[in-house]
Every structure is written in C-alpha cells, then in structure tokens.
Design a protein around this motif. Structure first.
Motif: not given
Length: 189
Positions: A105-110
């Motif tokens: 999804l192009g997201l960071e874990l944060e």
C-alpha cells in the motif's frame, strides 16, 4: 479530541497518522469462541456495530485488513460483505503479513494500527504505529499494547477503534452530520 476520548494525547497523535487498520479475527471481531455444527461447519458471530464502524472508517479513506491464523469461509463472507479487500487467512506470522500489506500500500508501519488478542499478534502489536488489544486478551498482551479497548472482542471493540480513529482524524463531525437531523427537522429554530 473530546475529553472522553480513550486515548492519551500522545496516542491520539499516533492515531491521526493511521491509514490502515489491520485486525485479527478470532478474539477481536468475534468473542474468540469457536462454534461447530454437527456436520463440522464452523459458525462465527460478528457484531453489527463493528461492521458499520469498518464501513465508516473505509469511507473516510482508511484501509482495513483482516489477518487471521485460521482459515474460514465465514471470514471470507464477512470481509466481502464489508468491502474489505485485504484478507490474509492461515497466517500465524501476523507481523510478516502486516509488513507485506503496508509495503504493497506504500505505507510505513507507523501509519498502521493493529489489533490482536493473543501471542501470534504480539509482534504486530509492538511494530504498528498504534498497537491495540482487547480486555479479553491475556494480561501480558494488555501490558504490551498501546491501547486496550473498553469493549471486548466480538462485543463492539472494533467499533470503539473505528470511532476513535474517526474522531482523532477529524471525521467525526461529518459522520454525525450524515446521520443526524438538522435543527429544523428536530423542530428547533
């Protein structure tokens, strides 16, 4: 945030960043009990308020995923009914699944919130930007989570999470406006 928000200000800041809510199923979306008919068919009970909360969260632009260690046609059906596209079944390594999903999804874990209730959820809870568990989780899980919901798994815990994320991200007024009568319709000037 409202004064009755369950999140401390530092957690509310983290909740504002959430773009993905990943949920375990058994013990979070259900009460954790497994029901089997005589023919071996598995039955699960889901809370309707959780489902509506998930729909509201998705309408606000937050992705929702299910990551479960078991495999069940009931999970597939429930996910389809709620429009949840990201479903990982038969996955005991929840953190690996969460990492795969955030990466795709192009997201960071944060930017992810994760809610689980047992040991296989622990690493995902610890790694997510907002790690959540439910009061019916074992004490060691509750100690490791950033937030423990007020309601138990299968009894509206996911709705609590969805409502809190919506409020934290400034969407709550729009939700209330969509479902409330305006002052004129209520007979008020």
């Amino acid at each position: 945030m409202s004064p009755d928000s369950p999140l401390a200000p530092t957690l509310a800041d983290r909740a504002r960043k959430v773009r993905l809510l990943a949920l375990d199923v058994d013990g979070v979306l259900t009460d954790g009990r497994l029901y089997f008919q005589a023919d071996g068919i598995e039955i699960k009970a889901f809370h309707t308020q959780d489902g509506h909360g998930i729909k509201l969260l998705r309408q606000a632009g937050v992705e929702v995923a299910l990551i479960t260690g078991r495999e069940s046609p009931m999970v597939t059906q429930r996910a389809a009914a709620l429009g949840i596209e990201h479903v990982f079944q038969h996955r005991d390594d929840k953190l690996t699944a969460l990492r795969e999903l955030t990466q795709s999804l192009g997201l960071e874990l944060e930017q992810a919130a994760y809610c689980g209730d047992d040991l296989q959820d622990l690493a995902a809870i610890q790694a997510a930007g907002l790690g959540i568990t439910v009061p019916n989780a074992p004490p060691y899980m509750r100690r490791e989570a950033d937030w423990v919901t007020e309601r138990s798994g299968g009894h509206g815990a996911v709705r609590d999470i969805c409502d809190t994320l919506l409020e934290s991200q400034g969407h709550w007024a729009a939700v209330m406006d969509r479902y409330s009568l305006d002052a004129t319709d209520r007979g008020r000037p």
